[in-house]
Write a protein that holds these residues in place. Sequence first.
Motif, PDB file in Angstrom:
ATOM      1  N   PRO A  48       0.843  -1.201   0.000  1.00 61.07           N
ATOM      2  CA  PRO A  48       0.000   0.000   0.000  1.00 61.07           C
ATOM      3  C   PRO A  48       0.874   1.246   0.000  1.00 61.07           C
ATOM      4  N   PRO A  49       0.391   2.324  -0.599  1.00 55.87           N
ATOM      5  CA  PRO A  49       1.190   3.550  -0.621  1.00 55.87           C
ATOM      6  C   PRO A  49       1.348   4.114   0.783  1.00 55.87           C
ATOM      7  N   GLN A  50       2.520   4.629   1.052  1.00 57.77           N
ATOM      8  CA  GLN A  50       2.781   5.197   2.372  1.00 57.77           C
ATOM      9  C   GLN A  50       2.222   6.611   2.430  1.00 57.77           C
ATOM     10  N   GLN A  51       1.582   6.915   3.541  1.00 56.16           N
ATOM     11  CA  GLN A  51       0.999   8.232   3.714  1.00 56.16           C
ATOM     12  C   GLN A  51       1.841   9.045   4.675  1.00 56.16           C
ATOM     13  N   SER A  52       1.845  10.312   4.432  1.00 58.65           N
ATOM     14  CA  SER A  52       2.567  11.217   5.314  1.00 58.65           C
ATOM     15  C   SER A  52       1.795  11.362   6.621  1.00 58.65           C
ATOM     16  N   GLU A  53       2.505  11.449   7.730  1.00 57.09           N
ATOM     17  CA  GLU A  53       1.854  11.596   9.026  1.00 57.09           C
ATOM     18  C   GLU A  53       1.455  13.037   9.303  1.00 57.09           C
ATOM     19  N   ASP A  54       2.007  13.989   8.571  1.00 57.79           N
ATOM     20  CA  ASP A  54       1.670  15.387   8.769  1.00 57.79           C
ATOM     21  C   ASP A  54       0.387  15.698   8.008  1.00 57.79           C
ATOM     22  N   VAL A  55      -0.668  16.025   8.741  1.00 59.15           N
ATOM     23  CA  VAL A  55      -1.954  16.340   8.131  1.00 59.15           C
ATOM     24  C   VAL A  55      -2.385  17.716   8.614  1.00 59.15           C
ATOM     25  N   VAL A  56      -2.753  18.547   7.682  1.00 62.30           N
ATOM     26  CA  VAL A  56      -3.242  19.878   8.018  1.00 62.30           C
ATOM     27  C   VAL A  56      -4.664  19.988   7.487  1.00 62.30           C
ATOM     28  N   LYS A  57      -5.614  20.238   8.395  1.00 68.52           N
ATOM     29  CA  LYS A  57      -7.003  20.424   7.985  1.00 68.52           C
ATOM     30  C   LYS A  57      -7.379  21.867   8.280  1.00 68.52           C
ATOM     31  N   VAL A  58      -7.988  22.506   7.289  1.00 63.07           N
ATOM     32  CA  VAL A  58      -8.364  23.901   7.428  1.00 63.07           C
ATOM     33  C   VAL A  58      -9.829  24.052   7.053  1.00 63.07           C
ATOM     34  N   ASN A  59     -10.588  24.677   7.936  1.00 66.43           N
ATOM     35  CA  ASN A  59     -11.977  24.991   7.643  1.00 66.43           C
ATOM     36  C   ASN A  59     -12.091  26.497   7.472  1.00 66.43           C
ATOM     37  N   THR A  60     -12.731  26.916   6.397  1.00 65.59           N
ATOM     38  CA  THR A  60     -12.907  28.340   6.161  1.00 65.59           C
ATOM     39  C   THR A  60     -14.365  28.620   5.843  1.00 65.59           C
ATOM     40  N   GLU A  61     -14.790  29.809   6.161  1.00 59.95           N
ATOM     41  CA  GLU A  61     -16.128  30.261   5.829  1.00 59.95           C
ATOM     42  C   GLU A  61     -16.028  31.686   5.323  1.00 59.95           C
ATOM     43  N   LEU A  62     -16.810  31.989   4.311  1.00 58.98           N
ATOM     44  CA  LEU A  62     -16.859  33.337   3.771  1.00 58.98           C
ATOM     45  C   LEU A  62     -18.070  34.029   4.368  1.00 58.98           C
ATOM     46  N   VAL A  63     -17.830  35.173   4.974  1.00 57.39           N
ATOM     47  CA  VAL A  63     -18.910  35.947   5.564  1.00 57.39           C
ATOM     48  C   VAL A  63     -18.928  37.306   4.887  1.00 57.39           C
ATOM     49  N   GLN A  64     -20.022  37.606   4.229  1.00 56.07           N
ATOM     50  CA  GLN A  64     -20.174  38.904   3.591  1.00 56.07           C
ATOM     51  C   GLN A  64     -21.225  39.689   4.360  1.00 56.07           C
TER      52      GLN A  64
END
Length: 67
Positions: free
Chosen positions: A29-45
């Motif tokens: 199986p392909p090796q996955q990087s252990e560094d994971v960055v999750k970003v949630n964004t919302e646009l507010v006008q």
Amino acid sequence: MKVARWIIRTALLLASCCAAATIALAQRPPQQSEDVVKVNTELVQTDFMVFDKQGSFVDGLKRDQSR
């Protein structure tokens, strides 16, 4: 004749080893990087309106204008 047979057998052995190594590597199986960055964004006008002290709407203001 003996040299030709030896060359053919060696080539076949080398080819079969390469094929076995390729199959073995393809099944891992392909090796996955252990560094994971999750970003949630919302646009507010927001729209807003500016009124003066008398309660009248002030039209045509620019960003750099303040009262």
